[in-house]
Motif scaffolding. Structure first.
Motif, PDB file in Angstrom:
ATOM      1  N   CYS A  80       0.835  -1.196   0.000  1.00 46.23           N
ATOM      2  CA  CYS A  80       0.000   0.000   0.000  1.00 46.23           C
ATOM      3  C   CYS A  80       0.871   1.249   0.000  1.00 46.23           C
ATOM      4  N   ILE A  81       0.470   2.223  -0.814  1.00 53.43           N
ATOM      5  CA  ILE A  81       1.040   3.574  -0.789  1.00 53.43           C
ATOM      6  C   ILE A  81      -0.113   4.516  -0.471  1.00 53.43           C
ATOM      7  N   PHE A  82      -0.044   5.126   0.712  1.00 57.33           N
ATOM      8  CA  PHE A  82      -1.132   5.984   1.182  1.00 57.33           C
ATOM      9  C   PHE A  82      -0.612   7.402   1.376  1.00 57.33           C
ATOM     10  N   PHE A  83      -1.293   8.365   0.748  1.00 61.92           N
ATOM     11  CA  PHE A  83      -0.944   9.787   0.878  1.00 61.92           C
ATOM     12  C   PHE A  83      -1.876  10.422   1.900  1.00 61.92           C
ATOM     13  N   GLU A  84      -1.265  11.009   2.927  1.00 62.25           N
ATOM     14  CA  GLU A  84      -2.035  11.641   3.997  1.00 62.25           C
ATOM     15  C   GLU A  84      -1.758  13.139   3.985  1.00 62.25           C
ATOM     16  N   ALA A  85      -2.826  13.941   3.874  1.00 61.72           N
ATOM     17  CA  ALA A  85      -2.694  15.399   3.819  1.00 61.72           C
ATOM     18  C   ALA A  85      -3.135  15.993   5.156  1.00 61.72           C
ATOM     19  N   LYS A  86      -2.360  16.966   5.619  1.00 59.29           N
ATOM     20  CA  LYS A  86      -2.679  17.676   6.857  1.00 59.29           C
ATOM     21  C   LYS A  86      -2.536  19.176   6.638  1.00 59.29           C
ATOM     22  N   LYS A  87      -3.526  19.924   7.160  1.00 60.76           N
ATOM     23  CA  LYS A  87      -3.551  21.386   7.088  1.00 60.76           C
ATOM     24  C   LYS A  87      -3.548  21.904   5.651  1.00 60.76           C
ATOM     25  N   LYS A  88      -3.888  21.051   4.688  1.00 61.86           N
ATOM     26  CA  LYS A  88      -3.952  21.408   3.270  1.00 61.86           C
ATOM     27  C   LYS A  88      -2.626  21.948   2.723  1.00 61.86           C
ATOM     28  N   GLN A  89      -1.521  21.629   3.407  1.00 62.31           N
ATOM     29  CA  GLN A  89      -0.223  22.080   2.919  1.00 62.31           C
ATOM     30  C   GLN A  89       0.893  21.070   3.186  1.00 62.31           C
ATOM     31  N   ASP A  90       0.707  20.171   4.145  1.00 66.79           N
ATOM     32  CA  ASP A  90       1.723  19.163   4.464  1.00 66.79           C
ATOM     33  C   ASP A  90       1.279  17.817   3.908  1.00 66.79           C
ATOM     34  N   LEU A  91       2.187  17.108   3.238  1.00 72.44           N
ATOM     35  CA  LEU A  91       1.885  15.820   2.619  1.00 72.44           C
ATOM     36  C   LEU A  91       2.771  14.742   3.222  1.00 72.44           C
ATOM     37  N   TYR A  92       2.141  13.663   3.679  1.00 71.70           N
ATOM     38  CA  TYR A  92       2.852  12.519   4.244  1.00 71.70           C
ATOM     39  C   TYR A  92       2.558  11.285   3.393  1.00 71.70           C
ATOM     40  N   MET A  93       3.559  10.416   3.256  1.00 72.92           N
ATOM     41  CA  MET A  93       3.405   9.179   2.485  1.00 72.92           C
ATOM     42  C   MET A  93       3.678   7.980   3.388  1.00 72.92           C
ATOM     43  N   TRP A  94       2.780   7.013   3.337  1.00 71.01           N
ATOM     44  CA  TRP A  94       2.938   5.758   4.060  1.00 71.01           C
ATOM     45  C   TRP A  94       3.248   4.653   3.058  1.00 71.01           C
ATOM     46  N   LEU A  95       4.294   3.888   3.296  1.00 77.25           N
ATOM     47  CA  LEU A  95       4.614   2.680   2.533  1.00 77.25           C
ATOM     48  C   LEU A  95       4.478   1.503   3.482  1.00 77.25           C
ATOM     49  N   SER A  96       3.611   0.559   3.136  1.00 73.16           N
ATOM     50  CA  SER A  96       3.315  -0.507   4.085  1.00 73.16           C
ATOM     51  C   SER A  96       3.215  -1.850   3.385  1.00 73.16           C
ATOM     52  N   ASN A  97       3.616  -2.875   4.137  1.00 70.36           N
ATOM     53  CA  ASN A  97       3.434  -4.262   3.718  1.00 70.36           C
ATOM     54  C   ASN A  97       2.276  -4.814   4.537  1.00 70.36           C
ATOM     55  N   THR A  98       1.105  -4.870   3.931  1.00 72.76           N
ATOM     56  CA  THR A  98      -0.095  -5.254   4.674  1.00 72.76           C
ATOM     57  C   THR A  98      -0.283  -6.767   4.614  1.00 72.76           C
ATOM     58  N   PRO A  99      -0.853  -7.372   5.660  1.00 74.71           N
ATOM     59  CA  PRO A  99      -1.225  -6.757   6.936  1.00 74.71           C
ATOM     60  C   PRO A  99      -0.181  -6.948   8.040  1.00 74.71           C
ATOM     61  N   GLN A 100       0.926  -7.635   7.758  1.00 80.07           N
ATOM     62  CA  GLN A 100       1.873  -7.952   8.827  1.00 80.07           C
ATOM     63  C   GLN A 100       2.815  -6.778   9.137  1.00 80.07           C
ATOM     64  N   ILE A 145      10.438   9.719   8.681  1.00 80.40           N
ATOM     65  CA  ILE A 145      10.024  10.094  10.034  1.00 80.40           C
ATOM     66  C   ILE A 145      10.206   8.909  10.984  1.00 80.40           C
ATOM     67  N   LYS A 146       9.480   7.812  10.706  1.00 80.96           N
ATOM     68  CA  LYS A 146       9.552   6.625  11.569  1.00 80.96           C
ATOM     69  C   LYS A 146       9.358   5.367  10.744  1.00 80.96           C
ATOM     70  N   ILE A 147       9.863   4.264  11.278  1.00 83.04           N
ATOM     71  CA  ILE A 147       9.608   2.933  10.720  1.00 83.04           C
ATOM     72  C   ILE A 147       8.935   2.117  11.811  1.00 83.04           C
ATOM     73  N   PHE A 148       7.758   1.564  11.481  1.00 81.67           N
ATOM     74  CA  PHE A 148       6.968   0.812  12.457  1.00 81.67           C
ATOM     75  C   PHE A 148       7.049  -0.680  12.141  1.00 81.67           C
ATOM     76  N   GLN A 149       6.883  -1.480  13.191  1.00 80.55           N
ATOM     77  CA  GLN A 149       6.957  -2.924  13.013  1.00 80.55           C
ATOM     78  C   GLN A 149       5.698  -3.466  12.351  1.00 80.55           C
ATOM     79  N   GLY A 150       4.545  -2.904  12.708  1.00 81.68           N
ATOM     80  CA  GLY A 150       3.294  -3.350  12.121  1.00 81.68           C
ATOM     81  C   GLY A 150       2.921  -2.526  10.905  1.00 81.68           C
ATOM     82  N   SER A 151       1.723  -2.812  10.387  1.00 82.11           N
ATOM     83  CA  SER A 151       1.210  -2.076   9.243  1.00 82.11           C
ATOM     84  C   SER A 151       0.401  -0.892   9.748  1.00 82.11           C
TER      85      SER A 151
END
Length: 347
Positions: A111-131, A237-243
């Protein structure tokens, strides 16, 4: 007799049968054309005879509130990755772990998920679902295909080469990200929507504690590279163990949030304004304050030259008076006044 019939008889029937049911040769057996000694020819098998074993599917979508540049970047990634799928935008009130259920419904394992905050900051999540694992990035300096006037071009659906910086093999968190990038961005072999050509390169370079993504075309003549686009910079920013959550495996110590960056800019501007006001106040105090008298310097007498003393003269005779000069015009004025009075009385 059968051979004579094939030679003498009409050859249209065996050719039609070969066209209707072409038999693909086995990988171990040698490809021998049918009727090699009888004058018959077989249709060659298709180019891709392999099976689609590595069934990687990537879900690319975003949250609500993204701007036009993020939407174009998301569309560019979908066109470059034939093994990707799309979905509707997710509501910002929903929790991120809901994305695992969405991936399961879409039959996607990345999954590649784009998360927008305050209509000016863009965050991207790269995840191996579901583990898991999953990584969160801050996306900076986004330039899309439509925005950049690049001369490069590539075949739609072709398989890219992935080029990584040597830094990805030195540190463990970069090695984890490298494996995640390989599984997400590389097109699976024999994918139904992919083309059997390799004509562009995805490069991942580590500079200034950030990952720079570029897409280049491979020119056949001299093997030079021409940029196609899109381009963007990923600040880890961070690397998480889960999805989309779980224990934190790595946290970037060099990361500074956009809110903190904007706050520092405001503080620097305010400090400059405060410094100017202080300078003005000091100048006003200097103008209002009394002047400090400097003590006499005893060495100044050295540069003084004594003047010559003149004798004192006493005047015994009264000075002559200056002659009084009468105003010639005055008697004329008096006469005019008298004439005016007479004229008034007579009238």
């Amino acid at each position: 007799v059968a051979a004579k019939r094939k030679r003498e008889g009409p050859a249209a029937r065996p050719k039609k049968r070969a066209k209707r049911a072409p038999s693909a040769p086995e990988p171990d057996a040698k490809a021998v054309p049918e009727g090699a000694g009888t004058g018959e020819y077989s249709i060659p098998p298709p180019v891709s005879q392999g099976k689609w074993k590595n069934k990687e599917r990537v879900l690319i979508f975003s949250s609500r509130g993204i701007n036009f540049r993020t939407r174009h970047l998301m569309q560019d990634l979908r066109t470059l990755m034939p093994h990707s799928k799309a979905d509707t935008k997710m509501d910002r009130k929903d929790q991120l772990f809901v994305i695992n259920e969405v991936c399961e419904m879409k039959n996607c394992n990345k999954c590649i998920f784009f998360e927008a905050k305050k209509k000016q900051d863009l965050y991207m999540w790269l995840s191996n679902t579901p583990q898991g694992p999953s990584a969160k990035f801050l996306v900076q300096n986004v330039h899309t295909l439509a925005e950049l006037k690049m001369t490069g071009n590539c075949l739609r659906g072709s398989r890219p080469l992935l080029s990584f910086d040597p830094t990805f093999d030195k540190e463990p968190h970069y090695a984890l990200l490298k494996e995640l990038f390989i599984q997400i961005f590389s097109t699976p072999q024999y994918h139904p929507k992919s083309q059997p050509f390799v004509d562009h390169v995805f490069t991942f370079t580590v500079t200034d504690e950030r990952i720079w993504f570029r897409n280049y075309q491979i020119i056949e003549e001299d093997a030079s590279l021409v940029e196609i686009g899109p381009r963007f910079v990923l600040n880890l920013i961070k690397i998480f163990q889960g999805s989309f959550g779980g224990p934190t495996l790595y946290e970037n110590p060099h990361y500074r949030s956009p809110n903190m960056h904007r706050r520092l800019i405001r503080l620097s501007v305010a400090a400059k304004f405060r410094e100017k006001q202080q300078v003005k106040e000091v100048q006003k105090i200097k103008k209002k304050g009394s002047k400090v008298l400097i003590e006499e310097d005893p060495t100044e007498v050295v540069f003084e030259t004594p003047a010559e003393e003149k004798p004192v003269e006493i005047q015994l005779v009264k000075p002559e008076s200056k002659p009084i000069v009468k105003d010639k015009k005055k008697p004329r004025k008096i006469q005019r006044k008298k004439q005016k009075k007479l004229f008034r009385t007579e009238a």
